[in-house]
Each structure stands twice: as structure tokens, then as C-alpha cells.
Design an enzyme around this catalytic site. Structure first.
Site, PDB file in Angstrom:
ATOM      1  N   GLU A  22       0.846  -1.193   0.000  1.00 20.54           N
ATOM      2  CA  GLU A  22       0.000   0.000   0.000  1.00 20.54           C
ATOM      3  C   GLU A  22       0.881   1.242   0.000  1.00 20.54           C
ATOM      4  OE1 GLU A  22      -2.382   0.258   3.553  1.00 20.54           O
ATOM      5  OE2 GLU A  22      -0.664   0.716   4.818  1.00 20.54           O
ATOM      6  N   GLY A  23       0.233   2.409  -0.082  1.00 13.05           N
ATOM      7  CA  GLY A  23       0.936   3.669   0.058  1.00 13.05           C
ATOM      8  C   GLY A  23       2.069   3.845  -0.938  1.00 13.05           C
ATOM      9  N   GLY A  25       4.904   2.220  -1.286  1.00 11.00           N
ATOM     10  CA  GLY A  25       5.384   0.984  -1.890  1.00 11.00           C
ATOM     11  C   GLY A  25       4.541   0.581  -3.078  1.00 11.00           C
ATOM     12  N   ARG A  44       3.873  -7.712   4.969  1.00 10.78           N
ATOM     13  CA  ARG A  44       3.384  -8.598   6.032  1.00 10.78           C
ATOM     14  C   ARG A  44       1.932  -9.009   5.831  1.00 10.78           C
ATOM     15  NH1 ARG A  44       2.399  -6.668  10.602  1.00 10.78           N
ATOM     16  NH2 ARG A  44       2.564  -4.471  10.044  1.00 10.78           N
ATOM     17  N   ARG A  45       1.111  -8.094   5.326  1.00 10.02           N
ATOM     18  CA  ARG A  45      -0.341  -8.342   5.288  1.00 10.02           C
ATOM     19  C   ARG A  45      -0.726  -8.984   3.956  1.00 10.02           C
ATOM     20  NH1 ARG A  45      -2.261  -2.447   6.811  1.00 10.02           N
ATOM     21  NH2 ARG A  45      -0.321  -1.997   5.697  1.00 10.02           N
ATOM     22  N   ASP A  70       7.730 -10.889   7.390  1.00  9.35           N
ATOM     23  CA  ASP A  70       8.058  -9.807   8.307  1.00  9.35           C
ATOM     24  C   ASP A  70       9.522  -9.475   8.093  1.00  9.35           C
ATOM     25  OD1 ASP A  70       8.648  -8.148  10.428  1.00  9.35           O
ATOM     26  OD2 ASP A  70       7.535  -9.335  11.899  1.00  9.35           O
ATOM     27  N   LEU A  71       9.826  -8.239   7.753  1.00 11.57           N
ATOM     28  CA  LEU A  71      11.201  -7.852   7.471  1.00 11.57           C
ATOM     29  C   LEU A  71      12.078  -7.840   8.719  1.00 11.57           C
ATOM     30  CD1 LEU A  71      10.293  -5.190   4.831  1.00 11.57           C
ATOM     31  CD2 LEU A  71      11.786  -7.151   4.408  1.00 11.57           C
ATOM     32  N   TYR A 160      13.044   6.248  15.340  1.00 11.18           N
ATOM     33  CA  TYR A 160      12.679   6.264  13.922  1.00 11.18           C
ATOM     34  C   TYR A 160      13.527   7.275  13.155  1.00 11.18           C
ATOM     35  CZ  TYR A 160      10.061   7.513   9.722  1.00 11.18           C
ATOM     36  OH  TYR A 160       9.711   7.810   8.428  1.00 11.18           O
TER      37      TYR A 160
END
Length: 264
Positions: A22-23, A25, A44-45, A70-71, A160
Site C-alpha cells: 500500500e501507500g 510501496g 506482512r499483510r 516480516d522484514l 525512527y
């Protein structure tokens, strides 16, 4: 207007997009598919990943593979090497990020470690796995999605912002190391971008916010022209003011108005 670079010819036929469901990516994936790149999308999803892959497959005549992972997985290196073993990967877009909000000492150490795993360890592993074949072929490209937030510390997002500073410096160093080997490297220091993840984290639009497609398109349009890009005129002005005109204290106080939630 000049014709866009033929990415499959210049870099190779396959692109890996980490955080591609999404977004930003998904926007990068769409731009690459439109340029004829086959895609390996990582996220992941599973449901959202398959929706994005299906939509792109219906619009563009390219091959699209998906990999649910999962990274932060401890076996990430082995997983990526196996998933790309039969693919000629010419490009990596590392867009994935973990962005918990809150004071550093109000969160468990495990949460901060996950930020580092996804935002720092993830790109290190993927790059180390994919750059070897690129160097052998003497062609390839890497885009690391950094952030204007990596240009100074962000109260409430301290870990972050530190990871994004790492990604910017990492990309800039690699840009010089690899430019004579046919590999273009670029750090995209994006500002606020209209994505589901942004609104989940911050909940409202801000001046200068760009659409995902705009950020992806502008980033790919300057790939190979330098080590860093800040998409958007207002964002470039903000980066100049924070980096050149304001003191570090003033720059941190300014961004804290957006990122720091102090209920005291």
C-alpha cells in the site's frame, strides 16, 4: 519531453519492492510496472498484498510475484536469497518502515529493537543479498526511502528519525562506492506523504503533503542523477531552512510541534 529511461534494459527485468502492499510501496510498484519491470512485492499483510498484486497484474503486462514476510524475521537473509535465486533482480526499492510514536522511555526495549530490525537491519540484509549479483552484471539500482525526519531528531520519534538518518547516509556512501559499477543508488528524503500509514500515525494532513504517486514518480525520474532527492518544492524549502538557516535547537523545536504529544 524526453522519453523515460528503459528500466528493464538499463537495470534488469525484476524489481523487489519491500513494503509494497500500500501507500508509497504500491505507488513505486505501479510506476515500475508501467515501465515494464516485473515485480517481487514484499509485505506482512497477505490480503492487502494480494489485492495490490492483482490490481497491477490486471493493468500491466508484467510478471508479479508476492512474498508475505516480516522484514524483522531472523531468517530474512536466507528467505530473500531463496526468493530471488531464479530472478535477475535489477532494482530494490526499500520502502518498509516501522514507526511507533511516543517518548523513548515510555516504550519497551523490544519495540525500539523492532524499529531497528525493520528500518536498519532489513535494508542491510536485502542490499547485501542483492548487490552481489548486480555487481557481477555491472548494472542495477537501489532506492532507500528515507525521510526529512532523518535530517534532525524528532521528539516522540527519536529512534525512527535516527534510523532514517542511517538510511540517508548509507545510501549516500553506497552511491559513491557503486557508481563506477553501473549501480545507481538514491536516498529519497520524503516529507509528509498522503498514505494510509501516515494517517494511521498522525491523523491529519499538513501543508506541502504530496500524493504517493507524485513522490514515486519524481524519485524514479532522478534515479542516477545524484545520491539524494527531496520531492516537492515546499519540502525542499523546509529542508533548506531546517538544515541551513535554523540552529539545531530551533529545527528540533519546530518539528516537535508536529511529532511531540505532551499531555502535561
Amino acid at each position: 519531453m524526453r522519453n523515460p529511461v528503459n528500466f528493464p534494459e538499463k537495470y534488469g527485468p525484476w524489481a523487489v519492492v519491500a513494503g509494497g502492499s500500500e501507500g508509497l510501496g504500491a505507488a513505486f510498484a505501479k510506476q515500475l510496472a508501467a515501465r515494464g519491470m516485473n515485480l517481487l512485492l514484499l509485505a506482512r499483510r497477505e490480503e492487502l498484498l494480494q489485492e495490490t498484486a492483482g490490481r497491477l497484474a490486471s493493468e500491466y503486462p508484467v510478471k508479479i510475484h508476492t512474498l508475505v514476510l516480516d522484514l524483522a524475521d531472523t531468517e530474512l537473509d536466507d528467505i530473500i536469497r531463496e526468493a530471488t535465486r531464479e530472478l535477475e533482480v535489477g532494482m530494490l526499492i526499500y520502502n518498509a518502515a516501522f514507526i511507533p510514536i511516543g517518548a523513548f522511555m515510555d516504550s519497551d526495549l523490544d519495540l525500539h529493537q523492532q524499529v531497528i530490525d525493520v528500518n536498519v537491519r532489513g535494508p542491510l540484509i536485502l542490499l547485501h543479498a542483492l548487490l552481489g549479483p548486480m555487481r557481477e552484471r555491472q548494472r542495477g539500482a537501489v532506492v532507500l526511502m528515507s525521510s526529512m525526519g532523518g535530517m534532525q531528531g524528532l521528539p516522540g520519534l527519536s529512534v525512527y528519525s535516527a534510523t532514517k538518518a542511517f538510511n540517508t547516509m548509507f545510501a549516500e556512501g553506497l552511491w559513491y562506492e557503486l557508481r563506477q559499477q553501473g549501480i545507481d543508488v538514491l536516498a529519497c528524503c520524503a516529507g509528509a506523504t498522503r498514505t494510509p500509514a501516515y494517517f494511521r500515525s498522525f491523523g491529519k494532513a499538513v501543508p506541502g503533503m504530496l500524493e504517493s504517486d507524485v513522490v514515486a514518480r519524481k524519485t524514479l525520474s532522478v534515479l542516477g542523477k545524484g545520491p539524494r532527492v527531496v520531492p516537492g518544492f515546499i519540502n525542499r524549502i523546509g529542508a533548506f531552512i531546517n538544515g541551513r538557516l535554523l540552529s539545531r535547537k530551533a529545527a528540533i523545536r519546530l518539528v516537535a510541534r508536529t511529532t511531540w504529544r505532551n499531555d502535561d
